[in-house]
Design a protein around this motif. Sequence first.
Motif, mmCIF file in Angstrom:
data_model
loop_
_atom_site.group_PDB
_atom_site.id
_atom_site.type_symbol
_atom_site.label_atom_id
_atom_site.label_comp_id
_atom_site.label_asym_id
_atom_site.label_seq_id
_atom_site.Cartn_x
_atom_site.Cartn_y
_atom_site.Cartn_z
ATOM 1 N N ASP A 13 -4.975 19.056 3.817
ATOM 2 C CA ASP A 13 -4.516 18.820 2.444
ATOM 3 C C ASP A 13 -5.477 17.900 1.694
ATOM 4 O O ASP A 13 -5.810 16.812 2.166
ATOM 5 C CB ASP A 13 -3.115 18.186 2.492
ATOM 6 N N THR A 52 0.228 20.346 -4.240
ATOM 7 C CA THR A 52 0.511 20.892 -2.912
ATOM 8 C C THR A 52 1.629 21.940 -2.830
ATOM 9 O O THR A 52 1.410 22.997 -2.241
ATOM 10 C CB THR A 52 0.707 19.741 -1.909
ATOM 11 N N HIS A 263 -6.235 22.041 -2.320
ATOM 12 C CA HIS A 263 -6.741 21.634 -3.645
ATOM 13 C C HIS A 263 -7.754 20.538 -3.405
ATOM 14 O O HIS A 263 -7.917 20.074 -2.263
ATOM 15 C CB HIS A 263 -5.592 21.130 -4.533
ATOM 16 N N HIS A 392 -4.927 14.874 -8.331
ATOM 17 C CA HIS A 392 -5.285 16.278 -8.542
ATOM 18 C C HIS A 392 -4.161 16.947 -9.300
ATOM 19 O O HIS A 392 -3.118 16.329 -9.543
ATOM 20 C CB HIS A 392 -5.527 16.960 -7.193
HETATM 21 ZN ZN LIG Z 1 -1.810 15.161 -3.173
#
Ligand SMILES: [Zn+2]
Length: 442
Positions: A13, A52, A263, A392
């Motif tokens: 992640d 996410t 991401h 993000h």
């Molecule tokens: Zn995050």
Amino acid sequence: MPETRKAILIVIDGLTPSVFEAAVGDGRAPALSFLAEKGRYARAVSTFPSLTPVCLSSLATGAHPDVHHIPHLVWYDRDRKRLVEYGSSFAALRAAGMARSILDAIINMNRLHLSRDAVTIYESLEDAGLTTAAVNITCYRGRTRHLPTLPGVTIPAYGPKRFFFYNLFESDPTGAPLAVFGRSQGSIDGYAAAVGRWLVTRDGFDLLVYYLPDYDFASHAHGPEGAVEALVRSDAAVGALLDAAGGPDEFLERYAVVLCSDHGQTNVERSARLQDAYARVPGTLVTASNRAGMIYRLPECALDARELAELLDDDEAAEVVLFREGDDVLARRDGEEVRVERDAPLFEYPDGGSRALAALQNPNAGDVVVSAAPGVEFADLAGRHHAGGGSHGSLVTGDSEVPMLTIGLDELPESIVDVAPALIRHFGVEPAPYTRALTRAA
Ligand SMILES: [Zn+2]
């Protein structure tokens, strides 16, 4: 016909391409370095909002939010007339109602929010008679009923045959310990490693989806370039799989591999409150978190989506403001307005047209969707943010690009939505009709 062979999807992640590329060849990341040396690598694109729950749903279903319907970390459910908060921060969970938010994040996202028209990779492959396993990934919908491990809790989850979710759901007794309170020391990835070791030792799956969230947690705190220690721990969790197979070469004899993130992340200098622009507009509801925000028009709102979007024209925190008008999706930036089109450029954002269009064509999205300016993060429900760290969620390249490494696969996905169909085709199974055709073939 591709060689049908077992496969593992590893998702780290929040890992940015530049951090991954710098880690390759670095002795502190031996497992990632080994895999990179054996595989094909390119940068790929995430979805939008690059957050996410949205991204993991895209990885698991091969679709953008227009198909899977998960819109954001925090959003307004028009049908049930209530806010959904998957966990922007601990305080935001508390502000939205702790018990209900935990239920939304763990159960309802898969059972109620994830569209029935989307097909998960677990559903596709298990319907074809294969066995899939998932460790800790929040988009897990499958056909097998699992009861929680907590005594007295009877809400079932429907997941893949082999299903492990933060000690709450465990399809098999692996003996893996979990210390949720040691998060910054990487305890979640440590749990994943123990489960992964157990699964690989038994060769107990055709596809394993192995999700490692701890890197993102560290990167939010320290910024994307400041989380090297966390990457060393992610590498150890990958290394545990290699060891369990009897060594790196034995591992690659048994498994094809896709390694990517969901991401990117960029540095955050300041926080902004998107709510303030709408405080005096009755009938609006703002859901903001990380680097994306949404404005929902409630029935009593006197302004249309265009008028709501125009309220942000002079707001420096909002870089691009997107809204629907009839069948069109429009984007406003710096006084310029353009029509958003699939497969067409949108300013300089990677895969900008398709990603922005899919975000707005999600029935659960706000009437207005905002992509934050570089360096800005929108404060969440409880006012929390990561100023001084990383975040993000926006359309900008840094938030949107991911590392994409494949070994033993015929395809090198260009987008996170290409991962599920590439893996499904790898097993000789037909992916869902909405998925994209073969990309970047070998
Ligand atoms: Zn995050």
